[in-house]
Design an enzyme around this catalytic site. Structure first.
Site, PDB file in Angstrom:
ATOM      1  N   GLU A 133      19.785 -33.544  10.138  1.00 16.15           N
ATOM      2  CA  GLU A 133      19.212 -34.594  10.553  1.00 16.15           C
ATOM      3  C   GLU A 133      19.723 -35.356  11.696  1.00 16.15           C
ATOM      4  O   GLU A 133      18.972 -35.835  12.620  1.00 16.15           O
ATOM      5  CB  GLU A 133      18.973 -35.814   9.446  1.00 16.15           C
ATOM      6  CG  GLU A 133      18.085 -36.774   9.502  1.00 16.15           C
ATOM      7  CD  GLU A 133      17.700 -37.672   8.248  1.00 16.15           C
ATOM      8  OE1 GLU A 133      17.272 -37.010   7.201  1.00 16.15           O
ATOM      9  OE2 GLU A 133      17.893 -38.736   8.158  1.00 16.15           O
ATOM     10  N   HIS A 168      28.741 -13.929  -4.693  1.00 14.73           N
ATOM     11  CA  HIS A 168      27.926 -12.893  -5.644  1.00 14.73           C
ATOM     12  C   HIS A 168      26.382 -13.326  -5.396  1.00 14.73           C
ATOM     13  O   HIS A 168      25.697 -13.096  -6.305  1.00 14.73           O
ATOM     14  CB  HIS A 168      28.265 -13.102  -7.043  1.00 14.73           C
ATOM     15  CG  HIS A 168      29.754 -12.727  -7.272  1.00 14.73           C
ATOM     16  ND1 HIS A 168      30.284 -11.588  -7.837  1.00 14.73           N
ATOM     17  CD2 HIS A 168      30.696 -13.458  -7.343  1.00 14.73           C
ATOM     18  CE1 HIS A 168      31.287 -11.579  -7.813  1.00 14.73           C
ATOM     19  NE2 HIS A 168      31.850 -12.397  -7.661  1.00 14.73           N
ATOM     20  N   LYS A 203       7.391 -40.396   7.901  1.00 18.33           N
ATOM     21  CA  LYS A 203       7.170 -41.636   6.935  1.00 18.33           C
ATOM     22  C   LYS A 203       5.769 -42.446   7.250  1.00 18.33           C
ATOM     23  O   LYS A 203       5.031 -42.847   6.549  1.00 18.33           O
ATOM     24  CB  LYS A 203       8.242 -42.624   7.296  1.00 18.33           C
ATOM     25  CG  LYS A 203       9.649 -42.212   6.317  1.00 18.33           C
ATOM     26  CD  LYS A 203      10.534 -43.370   6.362  1.00 18.33           C
ATOM     27  CE  LYS A 203      11.871 -42.877   5.893  1.00 18.33           C
ATOM     28  NZ  LYS A 203      12.987 -43.883   5.830  1.00 18.33           N
TER      29      LYS A 203
HETATM   30  O1  PA5 Z   1      20.017 -40.825   7.082  1.00 22.16           O
HETATM   31  C1  PA5 Z   1      18.852 -41.308   7.075  1.00 22.16           C
HETATM   32  O2  PA5 Z   1      18.562 -42.222   7.829  1.00 22.16           O
HETATM   33  C2  PA5 Z   1      17.466 -41.163   6.250  1.00 22.16           C
HETATM   34  O3  PA5 Z   1      17.619 -39.851   5.604  1.00 22.16           O
HETATM   35  C3  PA5 Z   1      17.366 -42.230   5.079  1.00 22.16           C
HETATM   36  O4  PA5 Z   1      18.623 -42.396   4.324  1.00 22.16           O
HETATM   37  C4  PA5 Z   1      16.115 -41.864   4.097  1.00 22.16           C
HETATM   38  O5  PA5 Z   1      15.149 -41.636   4.987  1.00 22.16           O
HETATM   39  C5  PA5 Z   1      15.974 -43.188   3.424  1.00 22.16           C
HETATM   40  O6  PA5 Z   1      15.686 -44.359   3.950  1.00 22.16           O
HETATM   41  P1  PA5 Z   1      15.928 -45.553   3.297  1.00 22.16           P
HETATM   42  O7  PA5 Z   1      17.450 -45.918   3.160  1.00 22.16           O
HETATM   43  O8  PA5 Z   1      15.428 -46.812   4.561  1.00 22.16           O
HETATM   44  O9  PA5 Z   1      15.088 -45.729   2.365  1.00 22.16           O
END
Ligand code: PA5
Length: 412
Positions: A266, A287, A400
């Protein structure tokens, strides 16, 4: 202390490259809007996690609700460090009705409580889970005025629907600092509260996180694992190695690789760039995936983490005369792991597969704190050095947004 034991091909520490990378890293972690490297120095965070956890110490089951960065870090902490006897923790980290039904069967009153974590406070998956939990509480005769005995929230200190919800119902509410992104937030109260409740020594975790900073910022060009690794990965990327395999030789660190997958993917996957993370763990993956790593496409770098055995080891001495067992008999279980580790590295090197071999010591709260900060720092540096912003996630946000639009269009 994490040490780089060996690398193939050799890491050539060039002072100018080291200095340029270190300057980039320092400039990044000094930014007011980037808090991941700074926030562990604030002692009040762990104190609040511990005092809030103590208020719920009489409970037996904690259900940690969150997704992505709001869950993977805490899952990794507990998988590595364990949960004390008499307590259990569930992670409600997806919107899967079948799984939820299975988890819900273990919820009992008054022993269960819920930790709802969302930095934005508006993530659909997490709000859906909260909605189901509130109905469950109602079904179990918990009135609105009693929610504070069963729910703790963790979200942005000012903004968002969850903060508002916590205020309205006088719920305990911990903070995700605005300068710390979800996937960098494991050592904020996102992870520290759950860890503290489960009996993890969060002070040791923070101590380990703080202790490695000196190593990353001060070590010279030939010893700096941060700049050496970033420079080596860039050389390999330029040679077409665009997949990164992280392979600890430890079951305790299996979930660590899942946490790192999100961090790496990410943070770095933007603008047509990125290094694709692959999770593996030894010896099991010898394995499974190792055949591909050794003789498949030559597009991978491999980062190995060797760990020392904890307090327990098992002699393999045996009266059974099977030749296979007798070959093992003079050794302990940890020595077999060592043999597998070293054999795999030699074979990979023979196949000319690039690898880094790190020693991380025993898996405990202190070493884990250091590992977390090392991989967060490496991710940040690889990102800024390749010219992308490792701290945003426009692709995730777009998904989202479209999911919300779909809900708007398809209201029954
Ligand atoms: O790293 C990130 O920003 C995302 O993976 C968020 O953690 C994830 O989308 C969850 O978002 P939130 O903590 O706002 O619910």
């Amino acid at each position: 202390m994490i040490t780089l034991k060996h690398s193939y091909p050799a890491v050539s520490p060039e002072k100018a490259t080291h200095e340029a990378l270190l300057a980039k890293f320092q400039a990044t972690v000094q930014r007011a809007d980037i808090g991941f490297f700074r926030h562990t120095t604030d002692k009040s965070v762990a104190i609040l996690a511990k005092t809030t956890a103590r208020r719920f110490a009489h409970k037996k089951l904690l259900v940690h609700v969150g997704i992505g960065g709001s869950s993977l870090g805490p899952e990794m902490l507990l998988s590595a460090l364990g949960v004390e006897d008499g307590k259990s923790v569930q992670f409600l980290n997806n919107i899967d009705a079948d799984m939820l039904a299975r988890q819900e069967r273990r919820w009992v009153m008054p022993d269960t409580f819920f930790y709802i974590v969302s930095k934005s406070g508006g993530t659909a998956e997490t709000l859906a889970a909260l909605s189901i939990i509130l109905k469950w509480l109602e079904k179990n005769s918990v009135s609105e005025s009693q929610w504070k005995e069963h729910i703790v929230i963790c979200t942005d200190p000012q903004k968002g629907e969850l903060r508002q919800f916590a205020r309205e119902h006088q719920l305990s509410c911990l903070d995700v600092p605005p300068s710390v992104g979800g996937r960098f937030s494991v050592l904020t109260d996102v992870g520290l509260f759950t860890a503290a409740w489960a009996g993890v020594n969060v002070d040791q975790l923070i101590h380990g996180a703080e202790a490695i900073k000196h190593q990353l910022l001060e070590a010279s060009a030939d010893k700096n694992i941060l700049t050496l690794t970033a420079a080596w990965l860039e050389q390999q990327r330029a040679a077409g190695k665009t997949l990164t395999v992280l392979m600890p030789y430890s079951s305790l660190l299996k979930e660590f690789t899942a946490w790192w997958v999100q961090l790496w993917a990410e943070s770095l996957g933007k603008d047509g760039k990125g290094l694709t993370p692959v999770m593996a763990y030894g010896a099991s993956d010898q394995h499974s995936q190792m055949q591909l790593f050794m003789q498949g496409p030559a597009d991978k770098t491999m980062i190995f983490l060797r760990t020392d055995v904890g307090n327990m080891d098992y002699p393999l001495a045996s009266q059974i005369k099977l030749p296979g067992m007798q070959a093992l008999a003079p050794f302990k279980l940890s020595q077999l792991m060592e043999a597998e580790y070293s054999g795999t590295l030699t074979a990979l090197q023979e196949s000319q597969r690039p690898l880094l071999d790190f020693a991380v010591g025993k898996v405990n709260a202190e070493s884990l704190g250091g590992l977390i900060v090392f991989f967060e720092s490496l991710t940040a540096l690889v990102g800024v050095a390749s010219g992308i912003d490792p701290f945003n996630q426009p692709g995730v946000e777009a998904g989202k947004k479209y999911a919300h639009e779909w809900l708007g269009r398809n209201r029954p």
